[in-house]
Design an enzyme around this catalytic site. Sequence first.
Site, PDB file in Angstrom:
ATOM      1  N   CYS A  39       0.681  -1.268   0.115  1.00 11.68           N
ATOM      2  CA  CYS A  39      -0.073  -0.006   0.084  1.00 11.68           C
ATOM      3  C   CYS A  39       0.873   1.295   0.081  1.00 11.68           C
ATOM      4  O   CYS A  39       0.421   2.228  -0.817  1.00 11.68           O
ATOM      5  CB  CYS A  39      -0.967   0.109   1.245  1.00 11.68           C
ATOM      6  SG  CYS A  39      -0.043  -0.028   2.876  1.00 11.68           S
ATOM      7  N   HIS A  64      -2.587   0.439   6.959  1.00  9.08           N
ATOM      8  CA  HIS A  64      -2.781   0.933   5.626  1.00  9.08           C
ATOM      9  C   HIS A  64      -2.298   2.425   5.283  1.00  9.08           C
ATOM     10  O   HIS A  64      -2.437   3.292   6.240  1.00  9.08           O
ATOM     11  CB  HIS A  64      -4.409   0.546   5.191  1.00  9.08           C
ATOM     12  CG  HIS A  64      -4.633   0.813   3.856  1.00  9.08           C
ATOM     13  ND1 HIS A  64      -3.896  -0.361   2.772  1.00  9.08           N
ATOM     14  CD2 HIS A  64      -5.327   1.528   3.112  1.00  9.08           C
ATOM     15  CE1 HIS A  64      -4.347   0.168   1.651  1.00  9.08           C
ATOM     16  NE2 HIS A  64      -5.269   1.150   1.861  1.00  9.08           N
ATOM     17  N   ASP A 110      -7.901   5.888  -2.913  1.00 13.05           N
ATOM     18  CA  ASP A 110      -6.878   4.707  -2.435  1.00 13.05           C
ATOM     19  C   ASP A 110      -6.654   4.107  -3.506  1.00 13.05           C
ATOM     20  O   ASP A 110      -7.382   3.146  -4.191  1.00 13.05           O
ATOM     21  CB  ASP A 110      -7.824   3.749  -1.585  1.00 13.05           C
ATOM     22  CG  ASP A 110      -7.046   2.629  -0.981  1.00 13.05           C
ATOM     23  OD1 ASP A 110      -5.765   2.725  -1.353  1.00 13.05           O
ATOM     24  OD2 ASP A 110      -7.558   2.048  -0.032  1.00 13.05           O
TER      25      ASP A 110
END
Length: 678
Positions: free
Chosen positions: A417, A461, A477
Amino acid sequence: MANQSELLPRESLLWIFAAQFAALLPHFAQLPLWIVCAWAFAVYWRLEVFRGRRDLPGRTVKLLVVGLTVAGLALSYRRWFALEPMVALLAISFTLKNLELVSRRDAFLSLLLAYFVAATLFVYEQTIPYALYGTVCVVVVTAALAAQLGHFSARPRRALGLSLRLLAQAVPLMLLLFIVMPRLGPLWAVPQNNSGTTTGISDSMTPGDFTRLSKSDKPALRIAFDGPIPPPEQRYWRGLVYADFDGRRWSQGFGVDPREGGVVRWQGREQKLPEVGPRYRYRVIQEATNNPWLFAMARPISDTRGVGETADDRLLKKRPVYNRFAYDVRSWPRETLTDDRELSDFEYRRYLQLPRGGNPRTRAWAEEFHASGLGAEEISAHVLKYFNRSFTYTLKPPALGADSIDDFLFGSQQGFCEHFASSYVFTMRAAGVPARVVAGYQGGEWVEQEEYLLVREYDAHAWAEIWLPGRGWQRVDPTAAVSPERIRDGLQSAAADEFMQDSLLQLHRISVLNRLRLEWDMINYRWYQTVVSFDSDKQENLLKKLLGEVSPLRLAAFIAVPVALALTGMLLWLWLSNRGRRLPPASRLYQKFCRRMARAGIARRPGEAPRDFARRVGIEMPALAPMVERITAAFERAAYGEDPAAEKQLRRLLRQWSPRANFVFGRTADGGRIATGE
C-alpha cells in the site's frame, strides 16, 4: 543491634526472598541486567550471613554500594523523571534492604515495600494475565507476612492458607470500595520512556514500513458503534498525514506535530458541523503506542477529555498513549458535507512540495497530464487506470533504487500500500494537484458476539487524499485500483499465499486456534469495559441504577449495610466454627470429670490448670484427693504425652468413679460443704 529473640529464623528469610522474587519477576525483562544480578547477589550474601560465613556490611560498604547504584541508574537511563527509572529506583532500594535485613521490623518493612513493587506492575499493563499474576504476588507477600509470626506459621501450607483466608475476607470490602470510591485523577504524573513505539504506525513512512506491520496480528483498535456501522469500503481509520517528501521518506513536516508547534483545537471545531444527518457515533479502545496520535474516520470530533482535533482532520491526545485508552468520536462522511474554503498559500505550497531532483520519468509523465489541461479528477482517473492495468499487490516487493518512484511505476510494478500511495501522491503533485499521504488502518474483523470491530496491526494501511476546489479533501485509495479485495475483505484475503508466511507455525491457518484467539480477545474486551475503564461516569450510572438517587445518606447506607452484614457473617462463622470444633478425646474426658466435680460442689475456675485444680480439690475434699490425683495424672500423660494407654486409663477411671456415689456432703459451721465417707 536487634535482640537475639528478634533475629530472623531461616523460614522467615526464605519467605521474604520468595516474596521479593514474586514481586520483581515481571520487571526482570524491563530492568537493566545489573539490577537483577545485584538482587541475586544481595540474597546470596544475606544467606551467607545467616550461615555465619559472612558479616553484614558496615556503613562504609553501604555508602559505597549506594553510590555505585546511583551511578548505574544514571548510566542506564537518559532521564531521571520518567516511569522506568522510578521503578528501577524502587527495585534497587528493595534490593539494598537485604543488606540490613536483621530483625522482624526490617522484615515487615521489606514486605510492605514488596506490595508497592507488585503494584508498579499495573502501571505498564492492566490486562487479565497481569491481574492474575498481581493477585499471586499479593498472596505470596501476605503469606510471607504471616510467616513472620513464628516457626509454626512459617509452614507453607499454614502461611498460604492464612493468606488466602485474609484476602478472601477482604474481597467484599474491595468490591465495595471499587464501586463507591471516587475516581480521582493522579496527583502527579510520571512520564514513561517513549524511546520506542510499542506498536503501530510511526511518524514517517519509507518503503517496507507497512510490510513489516503486516507480519503482526496484535490488536490495535477495538471499535464499538452506537448506531449504524460503516460498510467495509468506508472503514478508514486515519491517524497520520504525511506532507513532506525527501525522495524516499514521507514525514509530517514541521509545524504539523504539536510537539513541533502544530495547532490543536482542544475545545471543539471552529467550523459548525450538523447535529443531524448522516454520521457515525463510536467508541475506540486504542492499544498503547507511546505516541499522541489517535485513530478515527474523517471529520472526527471527540468530547473525551484531553483529546483534540487538528486542521488536517486528525485526533490527538495531550499526552502519549502509554496505556490502553478509550475515546468517543463522532464522524461525518465527507460526501455529506460541503467545504467551500480555499487552501492558504502555505498549505498550497506544502501539498505540492517535491524534492528538487529525482524521478525524471514520473515528472515528465505528470507534466503531460498538466499540459493537456486535464482536471484533478481526470488526472487521478488516468493514474488509477494505469495502476489497474498491470500492477501487482504483494507483501514482498522488490527493492527500489535511488529514483524509487520511477523504479516502481515503470520498473517492478509490484508493491504494497505505501508504494501505491507514495507514487500516486508524487504523480499528482508533479501534475499540479495538491495531494498528501494518509496513514492509519483500514478494515477490521467484526466480532458478532460483542458487537465491536477488531482492528489488528496487519490492517495498517496507507492511502491518498487530493484537494478538489469546492469539495475539499477527498480520499483516493490507489490500492483499491490494484487489489479491491484488500479493501473489501481485508489483507488475509488479498494476500492469502503471502499472509503471515514468516510465522513459524502458521497458526493463523488453523480455524480452531483462530476461534480461540477471537474468544480471548472478547474476554479482554469485556475486562477492559467492565474493570479497567470503570471511570467516574460509569460509576455514577451504576450507583444511580442501584440507589435511584446518589445522595450522601443513601451512599452511607449503601456502604454501611454490606459492612454490617459482612461483620455479622464473620462473627457468626467464628462462633459456629468454635462451637463445632471437636476437642481431642483426652480433653473431652477431662471436661466430663470437671462437670462431675461441679455437680459435686467444686467447679473448676476459668484458666485454672489441671494440677492446680487437683491441689484445690485435695484441700477442700481430702477424701477425694487420691482419685483426683490419679485422674489428673492420666489426663496429663494422655493430653501432653500423647500416651494411648493413659487415655484408656482415664476413660476407665471415669467410668468406674463418681464423687456423689462414694461420698456424703455435709455443712460446716460457716455454711461450707465438706465430704465425709459413707
